[in-house]
Design an enzyme around this catalytic site. Sequence first.
Site, mmCIF file in Angstrom:
data_model
loop_
_atom_site.group_PDB
_atom_site.id
_atom_site.type_symbol
_atom_site.label_atom_id
_atom_site.label_comp_id
_atom_site.label_asym_id
_atom_site.label_seq_id
_atom_site.Cartn_x
_atom_site.Cartn_y
_atom_site.Cartn_z
ATOM 1 N N LYS A 1 0.832 -1.214 0.000
ATOM 2 C CA LYS A 1 0.000 0.000 0.000
ATOM 3 C C LYS A 1 0.866 1.263 0.000
ATOM 4 O O LYS A 1 0.702 2.130 -0.842
ATOM 5 C CB LYS A 1 -0.915 0.044 1.248
ATOM 6 C CG LYS A 1 -1.952 -1.037 1.276
ATOM 7 C CD LYS A 1 -2.891 -0.876 2.462
ATOM 8 C CE LYS A 1 -2.233 -1.184 3.785
ATOM 9 N NZ LYS A 1 -1.891 -2.592 3.968
ATOM 10 N N THR A 2 1.796 1.318 0.981
ATOM 11 C CA THR A 2 2.612 2.522 1.121
ATOM 12 C C THR A 2 3.488 2.736 -0.110
ATOM 13 O O THR A 2 3.608 3.855 -0.623
ATOM 14 C CB THR A 2 3.499 2.393 2.377
ATOM 15 O OG1 THR A 2 2.660 1.967 3.446
ATOM 16 C CG2 THR A 2 4.167 3.681 2.727
ATOM 17 N N HIS B 1 -2.263 -0.013 9.446
ATOM 18 C CA HIS B 1 -2.885 -0.969 8.537
ATOM 19 C C HIS B 1 -4.337 -1.265 8.863
ATOM 20 O O HIS B 1 -5.005 -1.944 8.140
ATOM 21 C CB HIS B 1 -2.082 -2.257 8.511
ATOM 22 C CG HIS B 1 -1.977 -2.877 9.853
ATOM 23 N ND1 HIS B 1 -0.970 -2.540 10.719
ATOM 24 C CD2 HIS B 1 -2.762 -3.756 10.476
ATOM 25 C CE1 HIS B 1 -1.142 -3.224 11.826
ATOM 26 N NE2 HIS B 1 -2.226 -3.964 11.716
ATOM 27 N N ASP C 1 7.187 -7.593 -10.659
ATOM 28 C CA ASP C 1 8.643 -7.635 -10.921
ATOM 29 C C ASP C 1 9.315 -8.779 -10.181
ATOM 30 O O ASP C 1 10.448 -9.144 -10.470
ATOM 31 C CB ASP C 1 9.278 -6.294 -10.534
ATOM 32 C CG ASP C 1 9.081 -5.987 -9.061
ATOM 33 O OD1 ASP C 1 10.064 -5.925 -8.324
ATOM 34 O OD2 ASP C 1 7.911 -5.814 -8.631
#
Length: 603
Positions: free
Chosen positions: A34-35, A93, A146
Amino acid sequence: MKQKSRKAKKGKGQPESDLRTPIVCVMGHVDHGKTTLLDKIRGTTIADGEAGAITQHIGATEIPLAVITEVCGPLFRGDFQIPGLLFIDTPGHHSFTSLRSRGGSLADLAVLIVDVNEGFQPQTIESINILKRYRTPFVVAANKIDRISGWLPVEGAPLAATLKAQSERVRGDLDNRIYELVGELYKQGFNSDRYDRISDFTKNIGVVPISSISGEGVADLLMVLLGLAQKFLKENLKVRASGPGVGTILEVKEERGLGTTLDVILYDGEFRSGDTIVVGTLKEPIVTKIRALLKPRPLSEIRSEERFLPVKHVAAASGVKVSAPKIESALAGSTIRVVSEDEDVDAVAQEIRSELETARIDTENVGVIIKTDTIGSLEALVGELESKEIPIHAADVGPITRRDVIRAAAIQDPLYSAVLGFNVKILPDALTEVQKSDVPIFLSEVIYNLLENYDDWVEDQKMRMEQERLQAVIRPGMIRIIPDYVFRQSKPAVVGVQVVGGQITNGVTLMREDGAVIGTVKGVQASGENVGSASVGKEVAVSIDGPTVGRQIHEGEILYVNIPEKHVKIIEAELKQRFSEDELEALEKFLEIKRAKDPFWGR
Ligand SMILES: Nc1nc2c(ncn2[C@@H]2O[C@H](COP(=O)(O)OP(=O)(O)OP(=O)(O)O)[C@@H](O)[C@H]2O)c(=O)[nH]1
């Protein structure tokens, strides 16, 4: 609500329209990114500073449409009227459960982020449940592509471009992972597909593969969000940037030199310094006046001592710090609302008071006790419990108190005598009470885990109750009165017996071979000691209340444990398969006697 004629000021590069900025929230399991995603969106758009600046809010970041246009490049298609997107910087969170507004979600749209390598996790499901409850349109960001083995990152590339750069095998690998997510979403009741394979976003959830580190797919994600906003929200977003302000308190914070402040997301109308506001608390709403409205100071002025910049006015949607007297007891997750001149303060206060009252449950019925940190989390937990048909005795915001434990202890049903706490503390006197009463307290910062722990406990309780129930079943037994071992004729009769099959236990009644019940076993002794029971092969002395030796019972006679009909049914259905040979034989002989008179006895 009376609308004032004031219009929100439009930022540079924003289209002239009446639509306010949609509020977007990023949700997902811990560590799924998220961050990092929010940082990437900010970083990418800062780098594109030419097109117009992103605006840092308190607890949120605003990305104007012009910046998104620039970032998306050739991907950008269509005619959008919204001014941009306001991303909430989900602090901690758990706090998306406080992202509520009156009657719905604070977020107009959401990004559900899932690590493609890990798939769905507890908080992913918890997030989905919240999105379902509030019917918030969302897009799934399948993050960390990735990390797929063999992936060749193409920094900042849109999905189509980066897919071209990958090998056939890597593309196949990504597809498999996406299908897994699609399968999980289906289990949760949603049809979905990779976003570029979807033609109708009203029927399907788009899954956008991204990397929050390399920025691949991030432009696609922004495009899908704009599309969703335009499709779903047009009506909701209209003209709400003017009129008396309404917001949700994200956090109540002490700030040096300012005292208690409220970090607020203003989702409707405007705030002006000096405005009269009503603020929700655990008890009576606070009525006060805005002393100052504060925004973060731009990075360019970093040398300044002051971290915040006072502003006179803010319009929705916006993140702002509110400084006002008497707001110490404000409650995160509740509403802050401006009272306009022609409105009645008491009526507005009542409206805000009723928010908590609606979420609160206080009944006399049997059920669990729940405590949570905010109104939003209370609504979420109550919703979850209701969907699982777990009854609630009391639900409230605040720490777990001694009274909660006492109330739980008084619940008669052993499956509901428990306290569930979401993101709350246990007060010391409540702990003392717990030691006295043995009431279990479940604490978690994840609703899903809280329910899972409670479920496990319920299963254990059920098993224990089941064992107790089966232990209470009277088992078969067959004894023979040994000749010449009569210690006492009657009141009670005391005789030496041999257990021929099954067992003999204190308290059972005994039956003769002719079916007559002759008395109750009052004691079982071996070598002069009370043993309470004896199993096959043992020779013990039993005292029997009822018969007289020589009249109702005789030396050498066989007696049977008299099993109640209800117990026979349980034995036949659940216990028989675990019986030993001698127990089975004792049961069969006993049933033969019973069924000689009534063939359907115990069936
Ligand atoms: N390789 C890779 N790592 C990532 C990606 N996104 C996030 N990470 C890493 O994953 C870890 C967790 O990311 P965060 O952004 O802190 O996750 P979060 O969901 O905000 O976590 P909480 O705030 O603790 O809930 C960090 O070490 C990130 O660097 C990604 O796309 N690729």
